[in-house]
Design a protein around this motif. Structure first.
Motif, PDB file in Angstrom:
ATOM      1  N   GLU A  96      29.603   0.734 -15.592  1.00 16.92           N
ATOM      2  CA  GLU A  96      28.663   1.686 -16.191  1.00 16.92           C
ATOM      3  C   GLU A  96      27.643   0.995 -17.076  1.00 16.92           C
ATOM      4  N   SER A  97      28.121   0.042 -17.868  1.00 23.20           N
ATOM      5  CA  SER A  97      27.211  -0.679 -18.758  1.00 23.20           C
ATOM      6  C   SER A  97      26.209  -1.499 -17.972  1.00 23.20           C
ATOM      7  N   SER A  98      26.689  -2.187 -16.953  1.00 20.95           N
ATOM      8  CA  SER A  98      25.778  -3.029 -16.177  1.00 20.95           C
ATOM      9  C   SER A  98      24.745  -2.190 -15.438  1.00 20.95           C
ATOM     10  N   LEU A  99      25.153  -1.035 -14.925  1.00 23.58           N
ATOM     11  CA  LEU A  99      24.188  -0.157 -14.261  1.00 23.58           C
ATOM     12  C   LEU A  99      23.200   0.433 -15.262  1.00 23.58           C
ATOM     13  N   SER A 100      23.677   0.732 -16.463  1.00 27.99           N
ATOM     14  CA  SER A 100      22.781   1.257 -17.498  1.00 27.99           C
ATOM     15  C   SER A 100      21.726   0.227 -17.886  1.00 27.99           C
ATOM     16  N   TYR A 101      22.177  -1.007 -18.098  1.00 27.03           N
ATOM     17  CA  TYR A 101      21.231  -2.066 -18.453  1.00 27.03           C
ATOM     18  C   TYR A 101      20.246  -2.328 -17.310  1.00 27.03           C
ATOM     19  N   ALA A 102      20.740  -2.318 -16.090  1.00 30.57           N
ATOM     20  CA  ALA A 102      19.852  -2.531 -14.941  1.00 30.57           C
ATOM     21  C   ALA A 102      18.811  -1.415 -14.860  1.00 30.57           C
ATOM     22  N   LEU A 127      17.686   0.369 -17.364  1.00 29.76           N
ATOM     23  CA  LEU A 127      16.737   0.170 -18.462  1.00 29.76           C
ATOM     24  C   LEU A 127      15.734  -0.930 -18.142  1.00 29.76           C
ATOM     25  N   ILE A 128      16.210  -1.999 -17.506  1.00 27.95           N
ATOM     26  CA  ILE A 128      15.300  -3.083 -17.121  1.00 27.95           C
ATOM     27  C   ILE A 128      14.267  -2.576 -16.133  1.00 27.95           C
ATOM     28  N   LEU A 129      14.717  -1.810 -15.140  1.00 31.51           N
ATOM     29  CA  LEU A 129      13.786  -1.271 -14.145  1.00 31.51           C
ATOM     30  C   LEU A 129      12.799  -0.302 -14.782  1.00 31.51           C
ATOM     31  N   ALA A 130      13.291   0.566 -15.664  1.00 33.83           N
ATOM     32  CA  ALA A 130      12.400   1.525 -16.316  1.00 33.83           C
ATOM     33  C   ALA A 130      11.383   0.821 -17.198  1.00 33.83           C
ATOM     34  N   ASP A 131      11.822  -0.211 -17.917  1.00 28.51           N
ATOM     35  CA  ASP A 131      10.917  -0.954 -18.781  1.00 28.51           C
ATOM     36  C   ASP A 131       9.850  -1.681 -17.980  1.00 28.51           C
ATOM     37  N   SER A 132      10.214  -2.123 -16.784  1.00 27.61           N
ATOM     38  CA  SER A 132       9.260  -2.814 -15.910  1.00 27.61           C
ATOM     39  C   SER A 132       8.444  -1.845 -15.066  1.00 27.61           C
ATOM     40  N   GLU A 133       8.686  -0.539 -15.292  1.00 30.46           N
ATOM     41  CA  GLU A 133       7.997   0.514 -14.549  1.00 30.46           C
ATOM     42  C   GLU A 133       8.200   0.366 -13.047  1.00 30.46           C
ATOM     43  N   ILE A 134       9.425   0.048 -12.664  1.00 33.43           N
ATOM     44  CA  ILE A 134       9.824  -0.069 -11.264  1.00 33.43           C
ATOM     45  C   ILE A 134      10.740   1.106 -10.959  1.00 33.43           C
ATOM     46  N   GLU A 135      10.580   1.686  -9.780  1.00 36.13           N
ATOM     47  CA  GLU A 135      11.412   2.812  -9.374  1.00 36.13           C
ATOM     48  C   GLU A 135      12.883   2.405  -9.364  1.00 36.13           C
ATOM     49  N   ILE A 159      28.566   2.500  -3.782  1.00 33.90           N
ATOM     50  CA  ILE A 159      28.673   3.929  -4.062  1.00 33.90           C
ATOM     51  C   ILE A 159      28.285   4.250  -5.501  1.00 33.90           C
ATOM     52  N   TRP A 160      28.662   3.380  -6.448  1.00 34.96           N
ATOM     53  CA  TRP A 160      28.325   3.628  -7.856  1.00 34.96           C
ATOM     54  C   TRP A 160      26.835   3.467  -8.094  1.00 34.96           C
ATOM     55  N   ALA A 161      26.241   2.484  -7.455  1.00 38.59           N
ATOM     56  CA  ALA A 161      24.791   2.306  -7.585  1.00 38.59           C
ATOM     57  C   ALA A 161      24.059   3.486  -6.963  1.00 38.59           C
ATOM     58  N   ASP A 162      24.560   3.979  -5.830  1.00 39.39           N
ATOM     59  CA  ASP A 162      23.954   5.145  -5.184  1.00 39.39           C
ATOM     60  C   ASP A 162      24.008   6.369  -6.095  1.00 39.39           C
ATOM     61  N   LEU A 163      25.181   6.608  -6.670  1.00 38.33           N
ATOM     62  CA  LEU A 163      25.345   7.766  -7.551  1.00 38.33           C
ATOM     63  C   LEU A 163      24.475   7.659  -8.804  1.00 38.33           C
ATOM     64  N   LEU A 201      19.566   9.408 -11.791  1.00 33.52           N
ATOM     65  CA  LEU A 201      18.397   9.050 -12.593  1.00 33.52           C
ATOM     66  C   LEU A 201      17.064   9.289 -11.896  1.00 33.52           C
ATOM     67  N   GLU A 202      17.090   9.688 -10.620  1.00 34.56           N
ATOM     68  CA  GLU A 202      15.833   9.799  -9.887  1.00 34.56           C
ATOM     69  C   GLU A 202      14.874  10.833 -10.463  1.00 34.56           C
ATOM     70  N   THR A 203      15.373  11.853 -11.111  1.00 33.06           N
ATOM     71  CA  THR A 203      14.489  12.877 -11.688  1.00 33.06           C
ATOM     72  C   THR A 203      14.282  12.696 -13.185  1.00 33.06           C
ATOM     73  N   GLN A 204      14.854  11.640 -13.750  1.00 32.46           N
ATOM     74  CA  GLN A 204      14.766  11.417 -15.188  1.00 32.46           C
ATOM     75  C   GLN A 204      13.691  10.376 -15.522  1.00 32.46           C
ATOM     76  N   ASP A 205      13.013  10.602 -16.610  1.00 33.84           N
ATOM     77  CA  ASP A 205      12.086   9.616 -17.143  1.00 33.84           C
ATOM     78  C   ASP A 205      12.813   8.924 -18.295  1.00 33.84           C
ATOM     79  N   ILE A 206      13.358   7.752 -18.023  1.00 32.67           N
ATOM     80  CA  ILE A 206      14.216   7.073 -18.998  1.00 32.67           C
ATOM     81  C   ILE A 206      13.454   6.737 -20.269  1.00 32.67           C
ATOM     82  N   LYS A 207      12.229   6.296 -20.151  1.00 32.03           N
ATOM     83  CA  LYS A 207      11.450   5.986 -21.358  1.00 32.03           C
ATOM     84  C   LYS A 207      11.262   7.240 -22.206  1.00 32.03           C
TER      85      LYS A 207
END
Length: 107
Positions: free
Chosen positions: A4-10, A12-20, A40-44, A49-55
Motif C-alpha cells: 500500500e505504501s509503495s503504491l501510494s508513493y508511486a 504521488l510521484i506520478l501525480a507530481d509529474s502530471e503523468i496519468e 491485481i493491486w496495481a490495477d485496483l 484513483l482514476e477519478t481523483q485529482d491527487i494534488k
C-alpha cells in the motif's frame, strides 16, 4: 515497505509529474524501487484513483474534504444509523445470554 505504501508513493510521484496514473506506470515505479507488487493491486489502486485529482486532495485537506464526505454520506446516514442500532441490540442480546449461562466477563 508495504504494498500500500509503495503504491501510494508511486501514485504521488506520478501525480507530481502530471503523468496519468495507470496500473502499468505504478508497476514500473514499484519495480524500479524493488518492491514486489502483484498486478491485481496495481490495477485496483489505479482504478480507485482514476477519478481523483491527487494534488487537489492534498492541497485541500482542511478546506473541504471532510465536509464533502459528510455531505455525500448524509443520504445514507439514516439507514446506516438504523443498521448500527440493530447490530448493537443484537450484540447486547448476545452478551446477556452469555451472562445467563455463567460466562460473564468477570466470573
Amino acid at each position: 515497505m508495504s504494498v500500500e505504501s509503495s503504491l501510494s508513493y508511486a501514485a504521488l510521484i506520478l501525480a507530481d509529474s502530471e503523468i496519468e496514473i495507470s496500473s502499468e506506470k505504478l508497476l514500473a515505479l514499484t519495480t524500479a524501487a524493488k518492491v514486489p507488487v502483484d498486478k491485481i493491486w496495481a490495477d485496483l489502486y489505479a482504478k480507485a484513483l482514476e477519478t481523483q485529482d491527487i494534488k487537489e486532495l492534498l492541497t485541500n485537506i482542511s478546506a473541504g474534504g471532510a465536509s464533502a464526505g459528510v455531505a455525500a454520506a448524509a443520504p445514507g446516514a439514516a439507514a446506516s444509523t438504523e443498521e448500527a442500532a440493530e447490530e448493537e441490540k443484537e450484540e447486547e442480546a448476545k452478551e446477556e445470554s452469555d451472562d445467563d449461562m455463567g460466562f460473564g466477563l468477570f466470573d
